[in-house]
Design a protein around this motif. Structure first.
Motif, PDB file in Angstrom:
ATOM      1  N   ALA A 107      49.002  -2.962-109.319  1.00  8.99           N
ATOM      2  CA  ALA A 107      49.343  -3.527-108.114  1.00  8.99           C
ATOM      3  C   ALA A 107      48.276  -2.896-107.007  1.00  8.99           C
ATOM      4  O   ALA A 107      47.902  -3.740-106.294  1.00  8.99           O
ATOM      5  N   LEU A 121      57.816   3.079-115.914  1.00  8.28           N
ATOM      6  CA  LEU A 121      57.737   4.057-114.876  1.00  8.28           C
ATOM      7  C   LEU A 121      59.302   4.288-114.670  1.00  8.28           C
ATOM      8  O   LEU A 121      59.569   5.596-114.356  1.00  8.28           O
ATOM      9  N   GLN A 125      52.488  -6.010-114.932  1.00 10.74           N
ATOM     10  CA  GLN A 125      53.132  -5.196-113.948  1.00 10.74           C
ATOM     11  C   GLN A 125      54.574  -5.021-114.165  1.00 10.74           C
ATOM     12  O   GLN A 125      55.164  -3.806-113.938  1.00 10.74           O
ATOM     13  N   THR A 126      55.228  -5.743-114.838  1.00 16.80           N
ATOM     14  CA  THR A 126      56.781  -5.538-115.433  1.00 16.80           C
ATOM     15  C   THR A 126      56.755  -4.685-116.349  1.00 16.80           C
ATOM     16  O   THR A 126      57.685  -3.609-115.869  1.00 16.80           O
ATOM     17  N   ARG A 127      56.015  -4.417-117.147  1.00 18.07           N
ATOM     18  CA  ARG A 127      55.964  -3.540-118.291  1.00 18.07           C
ATOM     19  C   ARG A 127      55.399  -2.035-117.721  1.00 18.07           C
ATOM     20  O   ARG A 127      56.167  -1.049-117.870  1.00 18.07           O
ATOM     21  N   PHE A 128      54.610  -2.081-116.568  1.00 12.77           N
ATOM     22  CA  PHE A 128      54.269  -0.926-115.851  1.00 12.77           C
ATOM     23  C   PHE A 128      55.611  -0.248-115.152  1.00 12.77           C
ATOM     24  O   PHE A 128      55.756   0.808-115.247  1.00 12.77           O
ATOM     25  N   ASP A 129      56.252  -1.137-114.600  1.00 12.25           N
ATOM     26  CA  ASP A 129      57.541  -0.793-113.572  1.00 12.25           C
ATOM     27  C   ASP A 129      58.542  -0.312-114.564  1.00 12.25           C
ATOM     28  O   ASP A 129      59.214   0.775-114.294  1.00 12.25           O
ATOM     29  N   VAL A 130      58.719  -0.947-115.771  1.00  8.15           N
ATOM     30  CA  VAL A 130      59.790  -0.625-116.818  1.00  8.15           C
ATOM     31  C   VAL A 130      59.354   0.776-117.231  1.00  8.15           C
ATOM     32  O   VAL A 130      60.421   1.599-117.410  1.00  8.15           O
ATOM     33  N   ASN A 160      54.899  -0.820-125.476  1.00  8.15           N
ATOM     34  CA  ASN A 160      54.851  -2.174-124.941  1.00  8.15           C
ATOM     35  C   ASN A 160      53.941  -2.367-123.965  1.00  8.15           C
ATOM     36  O   ASN A 160      52.994  -3.207-123.906  1.00  8.15           O
ATOM     37  N   GLN A 181      51.187 -10.441-114.147  1.00  5.48           N
ATOM     38  CA  GLN A 181      52.556 -10.178-113.716  1.00  5.48           C
ATOM     39  C   GLN A 181      53.301  -9.530-114.765  1.00  5.48           C
ATOM     40  O   GLN A 181      53.959  -8.573-114.726  1.00  5.48           O
ATOM     41  N   GLN A 182      52.843  -9.917-116.083  1.00  8.29           N
ATOM     42  CA  GLN A 182      53.632  -9.290-117.256  1.00  8.29           C
ATOM     43  C   GLN A 182      53.271  -7.898-117.162  1.00  8.29           C
ATOM     44  O   GLN A 182      54.031  -7.076-117.647  1.00  8.29           O
ATOM     45  N   GLU A 212      58.908   1.673-124.406  1.00 13.00           N
ATOM     46  CA  GLU A 212      58.034   1.174-123.037  1.00 13.00           C
ATOM     47  C   GLU A 212      56.520   1.426-122.929  1.00 13.00           C
ATOM     48  O   GLU A 212      55.863   0.642-122.389  1.00 13.00           O
TER      49      GLU A 212
END
Lengths: 443, 160
Positions: free
Chosen positions: A118, A81, A74-79, A59, A71-72, A56
């Motif tokens: 974000a 995390l 942000q998603t990779r960031f969240d995952v 990624n 958006q993409q 990750e």
């Protein structure tokens, strides 16, 4: 064996049982432990968990360098995390601490949170942070892997140890069980030996008793024979004495009368000797029947004739069997003659001189039967029951000549030929003696 | 994992997320595809709220204590979507994919949890949805074969 020794034996036995059960229980407990430890926990999957964190991070680094959509990113960031969060949770954190890599990984998550896209963070700073994280993770991946395998190997060691312990317990229980079995078998063997000894002693006592009985029988037999011999000898002696008495001349009538008396006495002696001989031979099992097909009419008629001639008795007293269909039995003619003569003489002896004796031959499904019926005093059921005992004399007949062997002999001879002799009360008074012999089955 | 494959997967998830943009106000939490009503059913928070909520505490393989989980039953979600099939392929934000027999959801009270200890699950932890098995109620569930089905960051279910 003393009580003390008994107690020691029981204690030993109980101890062995306890050891056996205890070891089996121990083995069962160890097996349960083994079963429990054989499960695979997801928390043991740290190579994957750590690898996923690494991927990750890569990624996110890739997404950042591609300058992909917000958006993409942000998603990779969240995952990423979430992956770091997972590493900081209980079981995972402890694993990393044990592996000695937790310190190098501390702080990365909070650093990342501070650079949340974000919140409009600086992308360049985020990229630099992630690149450093990738390097830090890569540096520790091999440590995580070796620690994981170390743990697995130790777990397998523990399982192996438990397994060996269980095995040793089972073997111990088996040994105790063998000891137990040995003791029980030994005990059983002693019991068996005791039982055999007792049986042998009983047999010995039985043999002794039989021997005593036989010798007693012989003694009574000898007494009886001597007694029976005395009477005819006294008769002869008295006759001789009368003939040789001094005094007047002896008339020819007196001579012939005394001769007849003497001859009868001699005949009785001969008969007695014959019976004694026959009994003696029977006792040694020296007599074997020569079985053949014979008409019982003829045998009975011959016996009646012999009896009349030998004893000069009134022939009209016996009513011989009426000649009807042939009654062929499978028998030994000599032995059968002996039986019939015996039964007939009894009938004549134990019934009044003026009473008739009937002889009758009939047949049943399986047997030829010769019945001899007298009209004497008869016998009570109790007397009949004892009549076949050796040396038994009918009550009130002790003074009549007889050995007490006649009926015993008759029944014995009948049974030797597959038949029997049976006494019954005759309807209308008297006794019926029946000789049963097997029918001759013409093939 | 090669780059193309990864990009394609990322694109798929992005597409799933982005396709809900027109209704962005009603954030789509879970998308069901395959053997469901009209081949595609999207569940928003409002859809979840319309269903029966359940909660239970259970130990997990990745936490120490026994968190209290709250959410809706997986079988209710499948019923809501008119799913007909024998298994679902669950896909997560983090590219985790696993097949789960639908039988599980009827045999056990499997939860699609949205809250843990009263705190909403987010993509930064294990949200938006975490599939939680009642692990402490059934001994058989304390097994790696069931642990694998505890999908967190769940976003898509393909019924087949």
């Amino acid at each position: 064996m003393t009580t003390r020794q008994e107690w020691i034996r029981y204690l030993g036995l109980g101890g062995l049982v306890l050891v056996c059960l205890g070891l089996l229980g121990l083995a069962a407990w160890q097996l349960v432990q083994l079963e429990r430890q054989m499960r695979i926990g997801a928390s043991e999957n740290m190579i994957w968990v750590f690898g996923q964190a690494q991927i990750e991070a890569l990624n996110l680094a890739l997404t950042l360098s591609d300058e992909a959509a917000a958006q993409q990113i942000q998603t990779r960031f969240d995952v990423l995390l979430s992956r770091l969060t997972l590493l900081e949770e209980g079981p995972q954190r402890r694993f990393l601490e044990d592996a000695g890599v937790s310190e190098t990984l501390a702080g990365w998550r909070s650093g990342l949170l501070a650079l949340d896209p974000a919140q409009g963070a600086d992308m360049a700073a985020l990229r630099a942070h992630v690149t450093a994280l990738v390097a830090a993770l890569r540096g520790k991946a091999s440590l995580v892997m070796s620690h994981e395998w170390q743990i697995q190997a130790e777990r397998l060691d523990r399982l192996g140890h438990l397994h060996r312990l269980a095995l040793v317990s089972v073997l111990g229980a088996a040994l105790a069980g063998l000891g137990l079995a040995a003791i029980l078998i030994d005990r059983e063997r002693r019991l068996m030996r005791g039982r055999l000894d007792r049986l042998r002693a009983e047999k010995l006592a039985g043999d002794l008793e039989r021997e005593r009985e036989t010798s007693e029988n012989h003694r009574r037999f000898a007494d009886l024979i001597a007694h029976q011999l005395r009477t005819p000898l006294a008769v002869i002696d008295s006759a001789m004495h009368r003939l040789t008495r001094r005094g007047g001349p002896v008339s020819p009538e007196l001579v012939s009368e005394k001769a007849a008396v003497s001859r009868e006495a001699v005949a009785r002696l001969v008969k007695l000797t014959d019976t004694a001989l026959m009994m003696s031979r029977l006792e040694r099992d020296g007599v074997l029947p020569h079985l053949g097909a014979h008409d019982l009419h003829d045998l009975a008629a011959a016996v009646i004739d012999d009896l009349m001639v030998a004893q000069g008795r009134n022939p009209s007293r016996i009513r011989p069997p009426a000649q009807a269909a042939p009654m062929v039995a499978l028998c030994d003619p000599a032995l059968t003659g002996e039986i019939l003569s015996n039964l007939l003489r009894n009938a004549l002896l134990y019934s009044p001189l003026d009473c008739r004796v009937d002889v009758e031959v009939s047949q049943s499904q399986t047997h030829i039967v010769c019945r001899i019926e007298d009209r004497g005093r008869g016998m009570s059921p109790e007397e009949i029951a004892r009549a076949f005992d050796r040396f038994h004399r009918g009550s009130g007949h002790e003074t009549l000549p007889g050995s007490g062997l006649g009926l015993t002999l008759a029944r014995h001879l009948a049974r030797m030929q597959g038949g029997d002799v049976i006494l019954t009360q005759r309807a209308g008074g008297g006794l019926t003696a029946a000789l049963y012999l097997p029918r001759e089955v013409s093939a | 994992m090669n780059l193309r494959h990864r990009t394609a997967r990322t694109a798929l998830i992005a597409a799933l997320l982005l396709s809900s943009v027109p209704a962005a106000a009603e954030n789509v939490l879970l998308t069901l595809t395959g053997a469901v009503t009209d081949g595609r059913v999207e569940l928003t928070r409002a859809d979840f709220d319309a269903m029966d909520w359940h909660e239970f505490a259970t130990s997990t393989s990745v936490t120490d204590h026994q968190p209290e989980f709250r959410g809706v039953l997986m079988r209710d979600i499948l019923a809501h979507a008119g799913a007909e099939g024998s298994q679902v392929r669950a896909a997560a934000l983090n590219d985790y994919v696993v097949d789960i027999p639908i039988e599980d959801f009827y045999q056990f009270d499997v939860l699609a949890a949205l809250y843990m200890d009263g705190v909403p699950l987010t993509p930064r932890d294990k949200g938006p949805v975490w599939i939680v098995y009642p692990r402490d109620d059934h001994g058989v569930l304390a097994d790696i074969r069931y642990d694998m089905r505890w999908v967190w960051q769940l976003v898509a279910l393909h019924v087949q």
